[in-house]
Design an enzyme around this catalytic site. Structure first.
Site, PDB file in Angstrom:
ATOM      1  N   GLU A  80      54.983  14.152  62.095  1.00  0.00           N
ATOM      2  CA  GLU A  80      56.681  14.363  63.171  1.00  0.00           C
ATOM      3  C   GLU A  80      57.230  15.550  62.541  1.00  0.00           C
ATOM      4  O   GLU A  80      57.459  15.748  62.011  1.00  0.00           O
ATOM      5  CB  GLU A  80      57.624  12.912  62.541  1.00  0.00           C
ATOM      6  CG  GLU A  80      58.254  13.250  64.179  1.00  0.00           C
ATOM      7  CD  GLU A  80      59.758  12.089  63.500  1.00  0.00           C
ATOM      8  OE1 GLU A  80      59.067  10.929  62.585  1.00  0.00           O
ATOM      9  OE2 GLU A  80      60.958  12.373  64.028  1.00  0.00           O
TER      10      GLU A  80
ATOM     11  N   ARG B  10      48.074   4.930  51.935  1.00  0.00           N
ATOM     12  CA  ARG B  10      49.238   6.322  51.098  1.00  0.00           C
ATOM     13  C   ARG B  10      48.512   6.896  50.162  1.00  0.00           C
ATOM     14  O   ARG B  10      48.853   6.010  49.285  1.00  0.00           O
ATOM     15  CB  ARG B  10      50.583   5.861  51.358  1.00  0.00           C
ATOM     16  CG  ARG B  10      51.582   5.845  52.594  1.00  0.00           C
ATOM     17  CD  ARG B  10      52.791   5.599  52.164  1.00  0.00           C
ATOM     18  NE  ARG B  10      53.223   6.663  52.119  1.00  0.00           N
ATOM     19  CZ  ARG B  10      54.207   7.258  53.504  1.00  0.00           C
ATOM     20  NH1 ARG B  10      53.526   6.902  54.451  1.00  0.00           N
ATOM     21  NH2 ARG B  10      54.883   8.330  53.231  1.00  0.00           N
TER      22      ARG B  10
ATOM     23  N   LYS C 211      59.846  12.369  53.349  1.00  0.00           N
ATOM     24  CA  LYS C 211      60.883  13.897  54.432  1.00  0.00           C
ATOM     25  C   LYS C 211      61.926  13.531  53.980  1.00  0.00           C
ATOM     26  O   LYS C 211      62.631  14.693  53.665  1.00  0.00           O
ATOM     27  CB  LYS C 211      60.138  13.547  55.479  1.00  0.00           C
ATOM     28  CG  LYS C 211      58.848  14.079  55.238  1.00  0.00           C
ATOM     29  CD  LYS C 211      58.254  14.688  57.229  1.00  0.00           C
ATOM     30  CE  LYS C 211      57.650  13.417  57.787  1.00  0.00           C
ATOM     31  NZ  LYS C 211      57.312  14.157  58.916  1.00  0.00           N
TER      32      LYS C 211
HETATM   33  P1  ATP Z   1      57.446   9.785  55.866  1.00  0.00           P
HETATM   34  O1  ATP Z   1      57.536   8.488  54.689  1.00  0.00           O
HETATM   35  O2  ATP Z   1      57.533  11.143  54.272  1.00  0.00           O
HETATM   36  O3  ATP Z   1      59.229  10.447  56.535  1.00  0.00           O
HETATM   37  P2  ATP Z   1      55.819  10.071  58.230  1.00  0.00           P
HETATM   38  O4  ATP Z   1      54.469   9.235  57.698  1.00  0.00           O
HETATM   39  O5  ATP Z   1      56.781   9.956  58.638  1.00  0.00           O
HETATM   40  O6  ATP Z   1      56.056  10.475  55.949  1.00  0.00           O
HETATM   41  P3  ATP Z   1      54.060  11.891  59.736  1.00  0.00           P
HETATM   42  O7  ATP Z   1      54.418  13.022  60.102  1.00  0.00           O
HETATM   43  O8  ATP Z   1      54.411  10.629  60.647  1.00  0.00           O
HETATM   44  O9  ATP Z   1      55.109  11.264  58.102  1.00  0.00           O
HETATM   45  O10 ATP Z   1      53.002  11.744  59.319  1.00  0.00           O
HETATM   46  C1  ATP Z   1      51.791  12.640  59.929  1.00  0.00           C
HETATM   47  C2  ATP Z   1      50.768  11.802  59.538  1.00  0.00           C
HETATM   48  O11 ATP Z   1      50.777  11.613  57.706  1.00  0.00           O
HETATM   49  C3  ATP Z   1      50.802  10.219  59.517  1.00  0.00           C
HETATM   50  O12 ATP Z   1      49.168   9.900  59.708  1.00  0.00           O
HETATM   51  C4  ATP Z   1      51.119   9.485  58.290  1.00  0.00           C
HETATM   52  O13 ATP Z   1      50.073   8.536  58.040  1.00  0.00           O
HETATM   53  C5  ATP Z   1      50.278  10.331  57.172  1.00  0.00           C
HETATM   54  N1  ATP Z   1      51.024  10.729  55.927  1.00  0.00           N
HETATM   55  C6  ATP Z   1      52.215  10.584  55.374  1.00  0.00           C
HETATM   56  N2  ATP Z   1      52.354  10.666  54.448  1.00  0.00           N
HETATM   57  C7  ATP Z   1      51.178  10.264  53.927  1.00  0.00           C
HETATM   58  C8  ATP Z   1      50.932  10.160  52.112  1.00  0.00           C
HETATM   59  N3  ATP Z   1      51.798   9.930  51.848  1.00  0.00           N
HETATM   60  N4  ATP Z   1      49.806   9.917  52.490  1.00  0.00           N
HETATM   61  C9  ATP Z   1      48.499   9.759  52.604  1.00  0.00           C
HETATM   62  N5  ATP Z   1      49.454  10.119  54.363  1.00  0.00           N
HETATM   63  C10 ATP Z   1      50.023  10.345  54.717  1.00  0.00           C
HETATM   64 MG    MG Z   2      56.350   9.086  60.966  1.00  0.00          MG
END
Ligand code: ATP
Ligand code: MG
Length: 571
Positions: free
Chosen positions: A46, A270, A280
């Site tokens: 995102e 994760r 984020k």
């Molecule tokens: P945040 O929780 O920090 O907002 P998010 O998961 O919402 O992170 P996205 O932009 O939706 O952020 O993430 C894109 C991809 O990266 C998704 O498939 C998510 O599962 C993966 N991702 C995000 N954080 C991690 C992490 N700490 N370890 C592994 N994969 C991750």
């Molecule tokens: Mg997300």
């Protein structure tokens, strides 16, 4: 699964850690689950922040596994939330994915699918599978129930198809204010999975989208967009983190109801790191409250931050490869990432001499006005990168730490009467010190042994210590930024009542040395160069540098605490 091994007898055996995702894909390829479709994955960020080291894990899995199976990966922006998304993030994400070493097949945006998603919503309404609900967000939450309490049907649940079509098209044309109505899937208010209790598909939001502008005032929810976007792109394996596991039945429900390409969601753990926050929202807070200098502050766990700090894509990929993927969340020691980075830099970084906290050293028996050049290997680990000439003269800088007027026990560096080696140069013996009126040390006087040129004495005399130096007349001045952990707690999210993660910030995470002295070859440093300042640590040039005043970031100190941990664990 059994660890895969490198079959090539020429190279040492490389063990790949167990990774159940690889097993699933291999099995699907073997059984032809997706017909003759190639393995297709996607990385779906995102665009509401910069990518961090956790995303690097997802990127390496999405791109790396597709690659292993001869497949393709799309970069897709999951841009269904216009209020938080920005072009700045879209750009930085592309830069970071490429920097990590990956290239996408197609660049996609969920917002490109808004027209198709709208059509599919109408289709579900027609099939009696979706309805417009006039309950407020609060009421919807209350009606949903809890894990122990069944949900309740909304009084609007049984609207006719005609009325639903009419209301939904009017939602789209902008007739209703934000939050006044939503479109919901009609599934099961008694489902044990809360995600299936008539989830919201569309909400009204009169907001300007970073790509579609004001074209839409209804926006699909993540769950109504993600699976269908996968399906449109014919994604075979849609890998995401474990928190989406409860959403998988809904992901499948939409795909089945619409009878579209059956993309398969698979969840993995994760990445969590000690002393590091990977949210984020919290990273954005650090930036907007100016607790750090920006998203690319070298203390940030963002890819742009650790890149500026001097981390390399090779080390990050090796680290991510080593942790594999599992089905339970854990926490990885930050030292493990640092271990992979030191390992990479030890092999590749050019050596140089830099004195961070200078103390002047005068060699009384070295002719005044004379200079000479000593030949030094650029990297003892890699003779192919050659040697360089380092100027030597009568007055040098050494580290303040390398001299003690009154040496404590076991202090083998320079002190009055003691002989040490100047790295790559001569043996010297300290003779006297000169002090200022207030008693502080100004300079150290010594003599050198001209026969010990190159760092060895012909009579086989031994010294217990080697120190680094920079010739004062040739030195360049630089600012040095030393970084420590951004948080002082292993779990920065753990706080006492009334406190926040901000209270766990390490007040000493940045130390600036205004006037360090560097050997002159470092005047030619470029941003992409990596150095080991001998005996000090790994460094790289910072973009804040000017021709008059270079700035160097310490990527990591030399000591390898990970090795220590390993030794302890092995003992
Ligand atoms: P945040 O929780 O920090 O907002 P998010 O998961 O919402 O992170 P996205 O932009 O939706 O952020 O993430 C894109 C991809 O990266 C998704 O498939 C998510 O599962 C993966 N991702 C995000 N954080 C991690 C992490 N700490 N370890 C592994 N994969 C991750
Ligand atoms: Mg997300």
């Amino acid at each position: 699964m059994a660890a895969t091994t490198n079959a090539n007898p020429e190279t040492p055996e490389i063990r790949t850690p167990s990774n159940f995702l690889r097993d699933i894909i291999a099995e699907d390829v073997r059984t032809g689950k997706f017909g003759d479709a190639v393995v297709q994955t996607r990385f779906p960020p995102e665009p509401n922040g910069y990518l961090h080291i956790g995303h690097a894990k997802a990127i390496c899995l999405d791109f790396g596994l597709a690659d292993e199976f001869g497949g393709k990966t799309n970069l897709r922006f999951d841009d269904t939330n216009p209020e938080k998304e920005e072009t700045e993030y879209v750009d930085s994400i592309q830069t970071d994915v490429r920097w990590l070493g990956f290239e996408w097949e197609k660049l996609c945006y969920a917002s490109d699918y808004f027209p198709q998603l709208y059509e599919w919503a109408l289709e579900l309404i027609q099939a009696g599978r979706a309805y417009v609900d006039d309950l407020s967000a609060d009421e919807i939450r209350r009606y949903r129930g809890t894990l122990t309490e069944l949900g309740k049907d909304s009084p609007y649940r049984n609207r006719s198809v005609r009325e639903n079509i009419d209301l939904f098209t009017r939602m789209k044309s902008g007739e209703f204010p934000d939050g006044s109505r939503v479109l919901r899937a009609k599934i099961d208010m008694a489902s044990p999975n809360l995600n299936l209790r008539d989830p919201v598909m569309y909400r009204i939001l009169h907001a300007t989208h970073h790509r579609t502008g004001d074209e839409w005032c209804i926006y699909p929810m993540y769950d109504f967009a993600h699976g269908q976007s996968d399906s449109i792109e014919r994604v075979t394996h849609s890998m995401c983190t474990l928190e989406f596991a409860d959403h998988q039945p809904l992901y499948r429900w939409y795909i089945e109801q619409l009878a579209i390409f059956p993309s398969q969601q698979i969840e993995f753990d994760r990445l969590n790191l000690t002393y590091t926050l990977l949210s984020k929202r919290k990273l954005l807070q650090l930036v907007s409250e100016k607790r750090v200098s920006g998203w690319d502050d070298p203390r940030m766990p963002t890819l742009s931050g650790i890149r500026r700090r001097g981390f390399t894509p090779e080390a990050i990929r090796a680290f991510v490869g080593s942790i594999g993927a599992t089905r339970t969340n854990g926490i990885v020691d930050i030292e493990m990432l640092e271990h992979f980075q030191r390992d990479d830099l030890n092999r590749r970084a050019s050596r140089a001499m830099a004195v961070l906290r200078p103390l002047k050293l005068v060699i009384d028996n070295y002719p005044e006005g004379q200079e000479e050049f000593v030949e030094v290997q650029n990297n003892p680990e890699d003779p192919s990168v050659g040697t360089r000439q380092v100027p030597f003269s009568r007055e040098l800088y050494i580290e303040q730490d390398d001299f003690r007027e009154v040496p404590p026990p076991k202090y083998y560096r320079l002190s009055p009467g003691k002989e040490v080696r100047l790295r790559n140069a001569y043996f010297i013996t300290a003779k006297s010190v000169q002090k200022s009126a207030d008693g502080s040390l100004v300079e150290v006087h010594c003599t050198y042994d001209p026969a010990s040129r190159g760092g060895n004495s012909p009579d086989g005399r031994k010294v217990k210590s080697t120190i680094h130096w920079v010739s004062t007349a040739h030195a360049i001045s630089a600012e040095i930024r030393l970084y420590d952990k951004l948080f002082s707690k292993a779990n920065p999210g753990e706080t006492e009542e009334g406190k926040s993660f901000l209270d766990n910030l390490n007040p000493d995470s940045l130390e600036v040395i205004a006037d360090a002295k560097l050997e002159p070859s470092l005047a030619g440093a470029k941003l992409e160069d990596r150095y080991q300042f001998e005996r000090v640590g790994y460094f790289c040039l910072d973009p804040d540098s000017t021709p008059e005043k270079p700035v160097f970031n310490r990527t990591l100190a030399l000591k390898d605490s990970w090795a220590k941990i390993e030794r302890k664990a092995g003992a």
